[in-house]
Structure formats: structure tokens, C-alpha cells
Design a protein around this motif. Sequence first.
Motif, PDB file in Angstrom:
ATOM      1  N   SER A 115      31.892 -63.764  17.359  1.00 16.35           N
ATOM      2  CA  SER A 115      30.753 -63.354  18.178  1.00 16.35           C
ATOM      3  C   SER A 115      30.389 -61.908  17.890  1.00 16.35           C
ATOM      4  O   SER A 115      29.531 -61.339  18.564  1.00 16.35           O
ATOM      5  N   ALA A 116      31.026 -61.308  16.888  1.00 21.63           N
ATOM      6  CA  ALA A 116      30.810 -59.903  16.559  1.00 21.63           C
ATOM      7  C   ALA A 116      29.754 -59.745  15.466  1.00 21.63           C
ATOM      8  O   ALA A 116      28.894 -60.598  15.286  1.00 21.63           O
ATOM      9  N   ASN A 117      29.856 -58.681  14.682  1.00 25.32           N
ATOM     10  CA  ASN A 117      28.780 -58.304  13.773  1.00 25.32           C
ATOM     11  C   ASN A 117      28.793 -59.048  12.438  1.00 25.32           C
ATOM     12  O   ASN A 117      27.745 -59.261  11.845  1.00 25.32           O
ATOM     13  N   TYR A 118      29.979 -59.433  11.946  1.00 25.47           N
ATOM     14  CA  TYR A 118      29.975 -60.035  10.615  1.00 25.47           C
ATOM     15  C   TYR A 118      31.253 -60.813  10.352  1.00 25.47           C
ATOM     16  O   TYR A 118      32.282 -60.630  11.012  1.00 25.47           O
ATOM     17  N   ILE A 119      31.170 -61.693   9.351  1.00 25.30           N
ATOM     18  CA  ILE A 119      32.330 -62.321   8.718  1.00 25.30           C
ATOM     19  C   ILE A 119      32.262 -61.951   7.245  1.00 25.30           C
ATOM     20  O   ILE A 119      31.209 -62.069   6.621  1.00 25.30           O
ATOM     21  N   GLU A 120      33.384 -61.505   6.700  1.00 24.85           N
ATOM     22  CA  GLU A 120      33.422 -61.077   5.300  1.00 24.85           C
ATOM     23  C   GLU A 120      34.523 -61.825   4.553  1.00 24.85           C
ATOM     24  O   GLU A 120      35.689 -61.804   4.967  1.00 24.85           O
ATOM     25  N   LEU A 121      34.156 -62.494   3.466  1.00 24.50           N
ATOM     26  CA  LEU A 121      35.107 -63.227   2.637  1.00 24.50           C
ATOM     27  C   LEU A 121      35.155 -62.581   1.259  1.00 24.50           C
ATOM     28  O   LEU A 121      34.123 -62.429   0.609  1.00 24.50           O
ATOM     29  N   ASN A 122      36.349 -62.205   0.827  1.00 29.48           N
ATOM     30  CA  ASN A 122      36.552 -61.591  -0.484  1.00 29.48           C
ATOM     31  C   ASN A 122      37.555 -62.414  -1.268  1.00 29.48           C
ATOM     32  O   ASN A 122      38.675 -62.650  -0.799  1.00 29.48           O
ATOM     33  N   THR A 123      37.170 -62.843  -2.453  1.00 28.07           N
ATOM     34  CA  THR A 123      38.102 -63.601  -3.274  1.00 28.07           C
ATOM     35  C   THR A 123      37.658 -63.582  -4.728  1.00 28.07           C
ATOM     36  O   THR A 123      36.531 -63.208  -5.050  1.00 28.07           O
ATOM     37  N   LYS A 124      38.565 -64.018  -5.593  1.00 24.46           N
ATOM     38  CA  LYS A 124      38.276 -64.097  -7.015  1.00 24.46           C
ATOM     39  C   LYS A 124      38.100 -65.553  -7.415  1.00 24.46           C
ATOM     40  O   LYS A 124      38.787 -66.422  -6.904  1.00 24.46           O
ATOM     41  N   ARG A 125      37.178 -65.819  -8.307  1.00 27.88           N
ATOM     42  CA  ARG A 125      37.088 -67.144  -8.927  1.00 27.88           C
ATOM     43  C   ARG A 125      37.633 -67.014 -10.342  1.00 27.88           C
ATOM     44  O   ARG A 125      37.149 -66.225 -11.150  1.00 27.88           O
ATOM     45  N   GLU A 126      38.688 -67.807 -10.645  1.00 29.81           N
ATOM     46  CA  GLU A 126      39.338 -67.662 -11.934  1.00 29.81           C
ATOM     47  C   GLU A 126      38.453 -68.133 -13.080  1.00 29.81           C
ATOM     48  O   GLU A 126      37.518 -68.906 -12.899  1.00 29.81           O
TER      49      GLU A 126
END
Length: 658
Positions: free
Chosen positions: A592-603
Motif C-alpha cells: 500500500s506504499a509508494n513502490y515495488i522494486e524487483l532487481n534480478t539478472k537474466r542469464e
Amino acid sequence: MIQHREKGAALLTVLFILILLTLLGFSLASYMMQGAKQRAVADDEVEGKMLADTGLMYLQSYMEKEAKFGADGKPLADHDVLALLDNVARRNDPPDIKNINAQQLAYQVTWLPQREVPGDQGGFGIAYVSNDAAASGQNDVIGAVTDPTKPSQPYVRKLRLYIVGIPARAAADNRNGQKRVLLTATAYINTIDAPFRFAVSTPGDLRLFGGSNIIGDVTAGNLVTSTQHLYSQNGVWQIDPGNSGTQSYIEGRAVFNNQAGKLYQVPSLPTAGGTDKPNLDSTTKNEINDFSRSSLASHSIFTPHALPDNETVLNAKSTTPYIPGYDIPTFSRNASLKQKLSLGSIASYMAKQETANGINSFSVTEPAVDLISGMNSGDPARYKTRPLALEVPVNDSDALEPIDIRQTTADGKLVIASDYAKDSAAIPLTVRLTGNSLIGKADRIFVGPTDSTKLATVEMGRTGSFKQTPDDSGEPFTFDGVIYIHGNLDIVGDIKINGAIYVDGDVVIREAGNIDSDTGKKNNLAIISTGKITLTDRYLDRDNPGQVGKWTDTSTNGKASPILSAFLYSENNLELYSHDSFNWIVGGLATSANYIELNTKREDSQDDKTGGAARLVVQFNRGIFERPTPGLPVGSSYSLDVYDVYYSPLPDELHLVF
């Protein structure tokens, strides 16, 4: 004579040419008539599909508008929901739901209102079937539970929809059935809150940095993408530069929950290298206005693979959701979507539940007793750190001893509080939940410290998860119900929970999986927190330290890819990083806050070891509609969610109801 023969030959030639021209004219006319007929049929098919889609949208709009909570704030009874549905759709009660002949169902027809005479214009017919109406021994209804002294449960009614698009040319004569189009679908009328009906849900930005895969619908204020991603190594923030193939992927709908939502691309993340995370608020963002596949491909957004000429399956296989498909998401807007839970703040909701269950505080007023192994079924509901096969602090040491519950708790509720003090000060409560002794013993657990200025600590997992050298010994903590925690939650290793956990504090999930309750059925678990939710150090290749093994359904060493079956909701921003670990979430992420952040690598797909698999996947769990989830909050409105949409021609006569 010669002249007469020449004249006769000329006449024959002219006659032959006339015959050829006549035949050619007939052929051309026939071809044109056939082409016109084919175009008409094609137009009818297109019109029929559009009308079937219109019927589906009409049904959704009608049910979401007309289905209202009662004056007492409770959901409608199931028969009242069906009565509303019967106003626009024909109910069918086939004797065997597995052998339905769609052409023999009865359809409630609605004609478009453009013409005065019915039948001169197109329309749609709606029919529905549910398991409880058939002699199948099954029931497609999950009843609502709003009694605060019991685990809450939203209402869900599952339907099989059959919607026929009826073009104008097929409206008056049922024998023209080949011009109609049949839409079949699975639908759920429900009161589940919006954050649990999406794979990812946030009122603010959804930041997709790197190569995350989302299998399911998402809703956000804005979508922000980048081929680069952030990660922290030895306490120092780094940027992985990525490449054109490092793209996040959404298989489903992308719904902007406002009228001004935008799609942005970040060409370059801010400089990293320090101990503080780079500030992303001032990052340059390029707005993308064209949502076509060619436009998204030109900007390297949501199209990690080119469309091959010989490919026919354009979506990701359900067994390998971490490998991207080729479809781009469909974009839409819905400003009326609620992004916050209807229950209000989590802390206030927990306080109301405690009051309703007769828990005014966690202070211990009972005399001190020795730890016991069991209780009587008539004992009061308040226990001083002596429930289940849990482990609690003993005396003034940090040692933990197991305690076993052998009888059902009174009223199905269990209250856990600290039972000793040191130097006249309460010792912070630590509870370790392991094992399966609570099955059938309780459906509500309340955990809180005796000192309200402190936080309790709750640990969950196997007994072996907490050894100095962890192993898989012991049963995972197994529970079916709802848990309320005033403090922090630490899940280590495997659990086996179907229900909801409310946490007025932070949550850490370490190498955890939520094991299936039955074969092929994922447990439904909702973790609802006021604080930060962290997934850490998950599933590195233990046989090759520092490396990540190939992520497949069953890898070469026979180990299945790990799954965390859970919906994670927080009142804080959510950030997930999977640079050197696997995260496969079957459920959803919401804030319910300001953002969702997803960080990952695609091999790199050329890497034989990793095989091109992504390391962070969020796959929506439709089990939220299929099976009860004790403790899941009840929403404040009705929705109709649709899946498995399929179109087919309908050649036979229909049973239409006017």
C-alpha cells in the motif's frame, strides 16, 4: 465457295469466343459471389467474437455493480448472488458436468439496443454452470466468514461461462448457427481484496529492473523498466549493466490504477559504489506512449525473445514459468481498483481481532508454573509460552525446549505470552514454531510480549533449520488457520501453512518453501505485515559455492526448483533482489506504499549451466479462488475475475431464451 467457308469459320470463331466469355463471366461472377459470401462469413465471425466479448464485459459490469454488501456490512448469501446472475444469464443444471454439450445449454439472450425490432441486430447469449448444480459431489462455493471470533474468509463462487456472440445475420434464423461464436471461460465471483487478485499490486511505481518474470496480471500507478539492475555485494551497491536481452517479462494484463499512469524506460541507473543505495527518485525516465509489440521491441521492453516463424505456442508453459514466452502484456486502466486492504491499518485490525477474542493485553496474571507437555481440552485459552510442538526460552538462558500439545485448545485459539522475568523486567518473548502437533488443535494463534515496549520474535521452520549446521530433520511447522504476531517473524527453511499471518513488525524469509498440502495443490498463505519483508540468500548451489545451478523443473541432480507459495503484502515499500539466488514465488506481491522494486539478472541463453533461466519469478496462484484461505481478509466489494477464455465456432442450433 471459299468466301462462304471463310464467313462460316469466322462465325464459329465468334461463337466460340462468346461461349468462352460467357463461361468466364459465370466463373468470375461465381468467384465474386463466393468471395463475398466468404467475406460475409468472416465478418460474421469477427462480429460474433466481438459480441461474445461484449457479453462478457456486460456480465462483469452488471455483477460488480449490482452485487452489494448488506446493510449489516456482510456479503450477500450465495442464493442472492445467483438471483442477480439469473437476471442476465441462464442457469443450467446438467446431470454430468464433465460431458456438457454447449449447444444444448439454454442461453439468456440480450439484443443490442440500436434497432427497434428485436432480431434485426446482433446480441449475445449467456449461460452458466457450476459444480454444485450437477451430480458431481463437488461444490464450487467458498462461503464468506466475517465472524471476528473465527478466521475470516472471502466469498468465492466459481462458474463455467458459455457466452455466444450472435451476429445480426444470424439473429433471426437459428439455422445460421455457423455464424455464431462461442466463448467459454472460468469465472470467479468473489469478495477477495484487489491486492490478492494480482501477481503484483501497488498504488505507486512498479520498478522492473533486469529480467524478472511475472506470470499473471499486475496493477500499478506507473511501470518503470530498465535492462540494468541493482544489487549489494559485501555491503557495497553495484549495477549490473545488462543488455538488450535482459528484460522483464509480464504474461498477462498490465492495469494502470489511475488515469495518468505511464510506462517509462530508464536508460541508465544512477551511479553506485557506496554503502547507501543509489537514489532513484531523480533518475532520467523516458516515457513510452506506443504499447504495440513493435514499439516495445524497439525499446527492449517486455519482449526478451523475437517471435520465431515456426512458433505456435506464444505463452510460457505452466511447468516452466521462469522461461519467458512471446506475448506482450495487454494494457488497460481501471481507476476504481482499490489498492489497499479494506480492513484498514494492519495494527488496528489486529487489535480489533484480539478484543473480539477476549484478549485485552498480553500481560501474564497466572501463577508461575513449570513447563508441561500437554493440556486438558477445557483449559483456558491463555497459555504462558507452553503451547504446541514449539520451542520457547527456558529460565534465564537462551536454550530452547520443545513442548507438545496433545489436546484441542479451548475455542480453537491459542495465546502465547512470556512467563518469566529477570531482575523484575520482562524478558522479550521468543517463540520457535516447528513440527505438526497443532493440526486440529487450534485455528488461531495470538503472540505478544508482556512488555508492550518490546517486540516478540517468532521463528518458523523445521527443527533442523535452527541447528548450528542446518539440515532437513524434523517436520516443517504445519498449521491451518490465522496467526497474529506483535513483533518480528523469521521463517527459516520449510513450512507447511494454509492461512494468513498478520505481523506488526518485520518479516525475514530465508531459504524457505511453503510445502504443498496435497499433490498438485499449493498451500494458500498470505503474510500481511506493517514492516519490511525481506527474502535473503535463497537457493544458491550448495554443491558449488558461489554459483547458481540450472533452474529447471527437475534438474540433473534430481532436485526440484524451490517454490515459496505465498502472497506477501506490506504497508512499506517492497524491494526484492535476486542477483545470486533463486526466487520463485507462487502467489503475489502487494504493497500500500509508494513502490515495488524487483532487481534480478537474466542469464545468457548460451550459458550451458544456467540455460537462460531467470532468477526471480512471481507466478499468480489461482488457488486463492479454488480453496479456502483461513484469515484472508474480506474485501469491501464484489469482483468477477475471468480465466481460461477460449473461442470456437458454434454450428448447431441453440436453445435461446428471450
